[in-house]
Design an enzyme around this catalytic site. Structure first.
Site, PDB file in Angstrom:
ATOM      1  N   PRO A 115     -12.715  -9.088 -25.693  1.00  0.00           N
ATOM      2  CA  PRO A 115     -11.915  -7.989 -25.133  1.00  0.00           C
ATOM      3  C   PRO A 115     -11.306  -7.089 -26.207  1.00  0.00           C
ATOM      4  CG  PRO A 115     -11.449 -10.018 -23.961  1.00  0.00           C
ATOM      5  CD  PRO A 115     -12.339 -10.393 -25.118  1.00  0.00           C
ATOM      6  N   CYS A 116     -11.341  -5.787 -25.920  1.00  0.00           N
ATOM      7  CA  CYS A 116     -10.924  -4.802 -26.921  1.00  0.00           C
ATOM      8  C   CYS A 116      -9.546  -4.219 -26.661  1.00  0.00           C
ATOM      9  CB  CYS A 116     -11.939  -3.660 -26.975  1.00  0.00           C
ATOM     10  SG  CYS A 116     -11.977  -2.656 -25.449  1.00  0.00           S
TER      11      CYS A 116
END
Length: 403
Positions: free
Chosen positions: A85-86
């Site tokens: 996840p960014c």
């Protein structure tokens, strides 16, 4: 540093991979086009998992929190991928970096790699993907933590920034960290003032060079990369969904959006109107809403390229298509199918009926042809022994090449 010896080039395991944070499977689609075979996919999102299973089946899919997975869940492979996840790394997020709850799941991925190392089952190559913010988050400490973690498992590292715009009409730069735990032949090749070809490739721009110079103690290994495609084959107008019953903005909404177009964006729209009137052809522009100096602005692009797709549910996160006809201007949000085309998937790829769900799924995905290109580079190196990376275990003075 002692590196793991390459497996035989005839070993079928060279073509197998496991993917974590798999999303809707676009990493898989890209690698399959490059000749790889998926034997494990994991994600914790039920909605994305449904899209994944509809397109690839359930045989190798595990929908579960990565914290609940162990090395025993991972078959023997030559490549593992992680598109973790960014949100905590993105400029649009709160920039907590790897200390954030979402991006911090990267450490669960590393835990699994460490377990594989304990079992002497580490894959030769690791591929990590994330947003460009990874290069600078936590003042460079996050990217360093990843590189150090890979080095501790005897992986030498390459860092690339690849923009989907080289393959598709979408501006979507992404960071790719490639860890290689491979045998090598002969002496190490150093990059010096006389031999700086590693930085001459456009996928190692100044942002990557800054990471390199800031971390001279890291074990680096740069792949000998092929050139990027010379010509992009399509523009945004080629990917427009022309089916009937599109949800065009009504007059009041259209007038409101037109009032948000300011300065250079307004000039681009006026130029498009002139071109449409003089040529009799339809001109397509893309646009995003942004806040500029306290004002809502609808910023347009007229270069045939869409802006980077996003996942947010708010109207400002949805990309707008502007259709300029000789006698009128129309606007609507891009459809989920257009999002899919901008990510490089064929129309046979199943997506849900909900436009918001489809846009969310594709906005959080990778560009398929970018993954295919990288997958071919990794495969070529694994299979063809002559394609050795440039190893940089001992750093000397290096000439910076602006690209």
């Amino acid at each position: 540093m002692k590196l793991k010896t390459l497996q035989s080039a005839t070993d079928e395991n060279l073509l197998k991979f496991a993917e974590f944070f798999a999303g809707i499977g676009l990493v898989r689609k890209g690698l399959e086009r490059a000749g790889w075979q998926c034997v494990l996919a994991n994600d914790n999102d039920q909605v994305k998992g449904e899209i994944y299973s509809k397109n690839f089946g359930n045989d190798h899919l595990l929908i579960d929190n990565i914290a609940n997975l162990y090395a025993s869940n991972v078959p023997d492979v030559s490549l593992v991928t992680a598109s973790f996840p960014c949100q905590d790394l993105s400029l649009a997020g709160n920039r907590q970096g790897l200390a954030g709850n979402r991006s911090g799941t990267f450490f669960e991925f590393m835990r699994i790699l460490k377990e594989l190392a304990t079992n002497k089952r580490l894959p030769p190559v690791v591929l990590i993907e994330n947003v460009p913010g990874l290069l600078t988050s936590s003042k460079g400490q996050d990217i360093r933590n990843i590189l150090v973690s890979l080095n501790q498992l005897s992986y030498s590292c390459d860092v690339l920034v690849v923009d989907a715009v080289h393959f598709l009409p979408q501006s979507r730069p992404r960071v790719f960290i490639i860890g290689m735990n491979l045998g090598k032949v002969g002496n190490l090749t150093e990059v010096t003032k006389e031999n700086s070809r590693a930085f001459q490739h456009p996928c190692r721009p100044m942002s990557v060079q800054k990471v390199f110079f800031s971390n001279p103690d890291i074990s680096w290994g740069f792949l000998n990369l092929s050139p990027l495609p010379a010509i992009r084959e399509s523009i945004i107008g080629d990917l427009v969904d022309t089916r009937n019953h599109q949800e065009w903005f009504r007059e009041t909404q259209l007038l409101r959006e037109l009032s948000y177009i300011r300065c250079n964006s307004k000039k681009r729209l006026e130029t498009a109107r002139q071109v449409a009137r003089s040529s009799g052809q339809t001109v397509y522009l893309s646009a995003y809403r942004r806040m500029r100096k306290g004002l809502v602005c609808l910023e347009t692009r007229d270069d045939g390229i869409a802006g980077c797709l996003r996942t947010g549910s708010g109207g400002s996160s949805r990309q707008i298509l502007i259709v300029v006809l000789p006698d009128q201007v129309k606007m609507r949000y891009m459809t989920a199918r257009e999002y899919g085309r901008l990510q490089g998937v064929e129309d046979s790829f199943w997506i849900p009926e909900s436009q918001s769900v489809g846009r969310y799924a594709f906005g959080d995905a990778v560009a398929v042809p970018v993954i295919t290109w990288i997958g071919k580079e990794i495969k070529r190196y694994l299979v063809v022994n002559s394609q050795r990376p440039i190893f940089l275990n001992e750093i000397t003075e290096v000439a910076v090449v602006n690209v």
